[in-house]
Design a protein around this motif. Structure first.
Motif, PDB file in Angstrom:
ATOM      1  N   THR A   3      -1.132  33.222   1.214  1.00 33.07           N
ATOM      2  CA  THR A   3      -2.209  32.514   0.541  1.00 33.07           C
ATOM      3  C   THR A   3      -1.715  31.150   0.101  1.00 33.07           C
ATOM      4  O   THR A   3      -0.639  31.015  -0.477  1.00 33.07           O
ATOM      5  CB  THR A   3      -2.684  33.303  -0.691  1.00 33.07           C
ATOM      6  N   ASN A   4      -2.494  30.167   0.366  1.00 34.25           N
ATOM      7  CA  ASN A   4      -2.199  28.791  -0.005  1.00 34.25           C
ATOM      8  C   ASN A   4      -2.420  28.635  -1.516  1.00 34.25           C
ATOM      9  O   ASN A   4      -3.406  29.134  -2.059  1.00 34.25           O
ATOM     10  CB  ASN A   4      -3.137  27.875   0.790  1.00 34.25           C
ATOM     11  N   PRO A   5      -1.531  27.911  -2.239  1.00 33.97           N
ATOM     12  CA  PRO A   5      -1.725  27.699  -3.682  1.00 33.97           C
ATOM     13  C   PRO A   5      -3.044  27.006  -3.998  1.00 33.97           C
ATOM     14  O   PRO A   5      -3.665  27.272  -5.026  1.00 33.97           O
ATOM     15  CB  PRO A   5      -0.538  26.837  -4.086  1.00 33.97           C
ATOM     16  N   THR A   6      -3.505  26.164  -3.117  1.00 34.13           N
ATOM     17  CA  THR A   6      -4.788  25.491  -3.336  1.00 34.13           C
ATOM     18  C   THR A   6      -5.931  26.489  -3.285  1.00 34.13           C
ATOM     19  O   THR A   6      -6.866  26.433  -4.097  1.00 34.13           O
ATOM     20  CB  THR A   6      -5.009  24.397  -2.261  1.00 34.13           C
ATOM     21  N   ASP A   7      -5.853  27.433  -2.371  1.00 37.66           N
ATOM     22  CA  ASP A   7      -6.880  28.470  -2.287  1.00 37.66           C
ATOM     23  C   ASP A   7      -6.901  29.322  -3.553  1.00 37.66           C
ATOM     24  O   ASP A   7      -7.962  29.684  -4.054  1.00 37.66           O
ATOM     25  CB  ASP A   7      -6.652  29.364  -1.069  1.00 37.66           C
ATOM     26  N   LEU A   8      -5.712  29.628  -4.083  1.00 42.53           N
ATOM     27  CA  LEU A   8      -5.637  30.416  -5.319  1.00 42.53           C
ATOM     28  C   LEU A   8      -6.232  29.632  -6.488  1.00 42.53           C
ATOM     29  O   LEU A   8      -6.927  30.206  -7.337  1.00 42.53           O
ATOM     30  CB  LEU A   8      -4.187  30.788  -5.619  1.00 42.53           C
ATOM     31  N   THR A   9      -5.991  28.354  -6.518  1.00 42.11           N
ATOM     32  CA  THR A   9      -6.533  27.522  -7.590  1.00 42.11           C
ATOM     33  C   THR A   9      -8.064  27.508  -7.522  1.00 42.11           C
ATOM     34  O   THR A   9      -8.743  27.643  -8.535  1.00 42.11           O
ATOM     35  CB  THR A   9      -5.986  26.081  -7.479  1.00 42.11           C
ATOM     36  N   ILE A  10      -8.581  27.335  -6.314  1.00 44.19           N
ATOM     37  CA  ILE A  10     -10.038  27.326  -6.149  1.00 44.19           C
ATOM     38  C   ILE A  10     -10.636  28.672  -6.542  1.00 44.19           C
ATOM     39  O   ILE A  10     -11.651  28.739  -7.247  1.00 44.19           O
ATOM     40  CB  ILE A  10     -10.405  26.950  -4.689  1.00 44.19           C
ATOM     41  N   LEU A  11      -9.992  29.758  -6.135  1.00 42.43           N
ATOM     42  CA  LEU A  11     -10.481  31.091  -6.510  1.00 42.43           C
ATOM     43  C   LEU A  11     -10.454  31.278  -8.030  1.00 42.43           C
ATOM     44  O   LEU A  11     -11.382  31.855  -8.614  1.00 42.43           O
ATOM     45  CB  LEU A  11      -9.649  32.164  -5.820  1.00 42.43           C
ATOM     46  N   LEU A  12      -9.401  30.801  -8.668  1.00 38.97           N
ATOM     47  CA  LEU A  12      -9.280  30.921 -10.120  1.00 38.97           C
ATOM     48  C   LEU A  12     -10.385  30.118 -10.811  1.00 38.97           C
ATOM     49  O   LEU A  12     -11.015  30.601 -11.756  1.00 38.97           O
ATOM     50  CB  LEU A  12      -7.901  30.447 -10.591  1.00 38.97           C
ATOM     51  N   ILE A  13     -10.645  28.911 -10.338  1.00 41.58           N
ATOM     52  CA  ILE A  13     -11.691  28.078 -10.941  1.00 41.58           C
ATOM     53  C   ILE A  13     -13.059  28.738 -10.776  1.00 41.58           C
ATOM     54  O   ILE A  13     -13.848  28.809 -11.726  1.00 41.58           O
ATOM     55  CB  ILE A  13     -11.677  26.665 -10.327  1.00 41.58           C
ATOM     56  N   VAL A  14     -13.343  29.238  -9.589  1.00 41.13           N
ATOM     57  CA  VAL A  14     -14.625  29.912  -9.353  1.00 41.13           C
ATOM     58  C   VAL A  14     -14.759  31.136 -10.248  1.00 41.13           C
ATOM     59  O   VAL A  14     -15.810  31.381 -10.857  1.00 41.13           O
ATOM     60  CB  VAL A  14     -14.772  30.286  -7.859  1.00 41.13           C
ATOM     61  N   HIS A  15     -13.691  31.896 -10.386  1.00 38.81           N
ATOM     62  CA  HIS A  15     -13.711  33.090 -11.234  1.00 38.81           C
ATOM     63  C   HIS A  15     -13.952  32.711 -12.696  1.00 38.81           C
ATOM     64  O   HIS A  15     -14.750  33.354 -13.395  1.00 38.81           O
ATOM     65  CB  HIS A  15     -12.398  33.860 -11.080  1.00 38.81           C
ATOM     66  N   LEU A  16     -13.273  31.678 -13.182  1.00 40.49           N
ATOM     67  CA  LEU A  16     -13.447  31.259 -14.574  1.00 40.49           C
ATOM     68  C   LEU A  16     -14.864  30.742 -14.827  1.00 40.49           C
ATOM     69  O   LEU A  16     -15.445  31.012 -15.879  1.00 40.49           O
ATOM     70  CB  LEU A  16     -12.417  30.199 -14.938  1.00 40.49           C
ATOM     71  N   GLN A  17     -15.432  30.010 -13.867  1.00 40.06           N
ATOM     72  CA  GLN A  17     -16.804  29.521 -14.035  1.00 40.06           C
ATOM     73  C   GLN A  17     -17.797  30.676 -14.087  1.00 40.06           C
ATOM     74  O   GLN A  17     -18.717  30.687 -14.910  1.00 40.06           O
ATOM     75  CB  GLN A  17     -17.169  28.560 -12.904  1.00 40.06           C
ATOM     76  N   THR A  18     -17.597  31.639 -13.234  1.00 37.20           N
ATOM     77  CA  THR A  18     -18.482  32.814 -13.224  1.00 37.20           C
ATOM     78  C   THR A  18     -18.363  33.587 -14.533  1.00 37.20           C
ATOM     79  O   THR A  18     -19.371  33.990 -15.128  1.00 37.20           O
ATOM     80  CB  THR A  18     -18.138  33.726 -12.032  1.00 37.20           C
ATOM     81  N   ALA A  19     -17.136  33.775 -14.994  1.00 38.62           N
ATOM     82  CA  ALA A  19     -16.926  34.484 -16.268  1.00 38.62           C
ATOM     83  C   ALA A  19     -17.540  33.706 -17.419  1.00 38.62           C
ATOM     84  O   ALA A  19     -18.142  34.282 -18.329  1.00 38.62           O
ATOM     85  CB  ALA A  19     -15.443  34.712 -16.493  1.00 38.62           C
ATOM     86  N   SER A  20     -17.414  32.390 -17.382  1.00 41.59           N
ATOM     87  CA  SER A  20     -17.987  31.552 -18.430  1.00 41.59           C
ATOM     88  C   SER A  20     -19.505  31.676 -18.456  1.00 41.59           C
ATOM     89  O   SER A  20     -20.110  31.759 -19.522  1.00 41.59           O
ATOM     90  CB  SER A  20     -17.578  30.097 -18.196  1.00 41.59           C
ATOM     91  N   ARG A  21     -20.131  31.702 -17.279  1.00 37.62           N
ATOM     92  CA  ARG A  21     -21.586  31.867 -17.225  1.00 37.62           C
ATOM     93  C   ARG A  21     -22.007  33.218 -17.785  1.00 37.62           C
ATOM     94  O   ARG A  21     -23.003  33.331 -18.485  1.00 37.62           O
ATOM     95  CB  ARG A  21     -22.073  31.731 -15.784  1.00 37.62           C
TER      96      ARG A  21
END
Length: 84
Positions: A3-21
């Protein structure tokens, strides 16, 4: 799985946004609901009116309050009778 670190970062950001919503929606449901607010305000106004009424009764029954109220009512009634 490589897994590319950039992909992990994007997944983490998407997860945090969803959790925030989800948290925002849950908090809005819990604290943003206005049902019952008018009832609460009405009850507080009634309590304030009752307190003022009790203070007036306490003032009228102690000291010269009763005499002052009697003079006030007599003046109002005399004024109404004079105008009729």
């Amino acid at each position: 799985m490589n897994t590319n670190p950039t992909d992990l970062t994007i997944l983490l950001i998407v997860h945090l946004q969803t959790a925030s919503r989800r948290v925002t929606t849950s908090a809005r449901r819990r604290f943003g609901d206005d049902r019952g607010q008018a009832t609460t305000e009405y009850a507080l106004v009634l309590l304030a009116a009752a307190l003022v009424g009790l203070l007036v009764v306490a003032w009228a029954t102690a000291g010269g309050g009763a005499a002052r109220i009697s003079r006030l009512f007599n003046a109002v009634i005399d004024s109404v009778i004079d105008k009729v």
